[in-house]
Write a protein that holds these residues in place. Structure first.
Motif, PDB file in Angstrom:
ATOM      1  N   MET A   1       5.034  27.794  86.184  1.00  0.00           N
ATOM      2  CA  MET A   1       5.866  27.002  85.282  1.00  0.00           C
ATOM      3  C   MET A   1       7.022  26.355  86.047  1.00  0.00           C
ATOM      4  N   LYS A   2       7.658  27.139  86.944  1.00  0.00           N
ATOM      5  CA  LYS A   2       8.774  26.594  87.699  1.00  0.00           C
ATOM      6  C   LYS A   2       8.326  25.466  88.621  1.00  0.00           C
ATOM      7  N   LYS A   3       7.120  25.584  89.183  1.00  0.00           N
ATOM      8  CA  LYS A   3       6.612  24.562  90.091  1.00  0.00           C
ATOM      9  C   LYS A   3       6.400  23.239  89.360  1.00  0.00           C
ATOM     10  N   ILE A   4       5.899  23.316  88.130  1.00  0.00           N
ATOM     11  CA  ILE A   4       5.661  22.102  87.357  1.00  0.00           C
ATOM     12  C   ILE A   4       6.991  21.435  87.007  1.00  0.00           C
ATOM     13  N   LEU A   5       7.961  22.226  86.605  1.00  0.00           N
ATOM     14  CA  LEU A   5       9.273  21.692  86.266  1.00  0.00           C
ATOM     15  C   LEU A   5       9.945  21.087  87.499  1.00  0.00           C
ATOM     16  N   LEU A   6       9.874  21.758  88.611  1.00  0.00           N
ATOM     17  CA  LEU A   6      10.460  21.261  89.852  1.00  0.00           C
ATOM     18  C   LEU A   6       9.781  19.961  90.285  1.00  0.00           C
ATOM     19  N   PHE A   7       8.474  19.895  90.151  1.00  0.00           N
ATOM     20  CA  PHE A   7       7.734  18.686  90.490  1.00  0.00           C
ATOM     21  C   PHE A   7       8.151  17.523  89.592  1.00  0.00           C
ATOM     22  N   ALA A   8       8.304  17.782  88.302  1.00  0.00           N
ATOM     23  CA  ALA A   8       8.704  16.728  87.358  1.00  0.00           C
ATOM     24  C   ALA A   8      10.101  16.211  87.672  1.00  0.00           C
ATOM     25  N   VAL A   9      11.026  17.090  88.004  1.00  0.00           N
ATOM     26  CA  VAL A   9      12.385  16.685  88.340  1.00  0.00           C
ATOM     27  C   VAL A   9      12.383  15.879  89.632  1.00  0.00           C
TER      28      VAL A   9
END
Length: 61
Positions: A1-9
């Motif tokens: 989940m954190k990886k997806i959020l970090l990628f989106a940011v």
């Protein structure tokens, strides 16, 4: 989940930084043939027969 959020940011940041308009490497400078002084764009438009424009390079500041 954190990886997806970090990628989106990171993706959003890269898109906004690339979308900013860059300054051109040159600009126009207008000079009066009558007085020899530099004039504004407005003054150059008022008396186009007695002014000339040159392209100047921007400094790297």
């Amino acid at each position: 989940m954190k990886k997806i959020l970090l990628f989106a940011v990171a993706l959003a940041f890269s898109l906004t930084s690339n979308a900013q308009e860059k300054k051109s490497k040159t600009y126009k400078q207008h000079k009066s043939a009558e007085t020899g002084r530099y004039v504004t764009k407005k003054e150059a438009k008022e008396k186009p027969s007695t002014t000339y424009s040159t392209n100047r390079k921007r400094s790297k500041n």
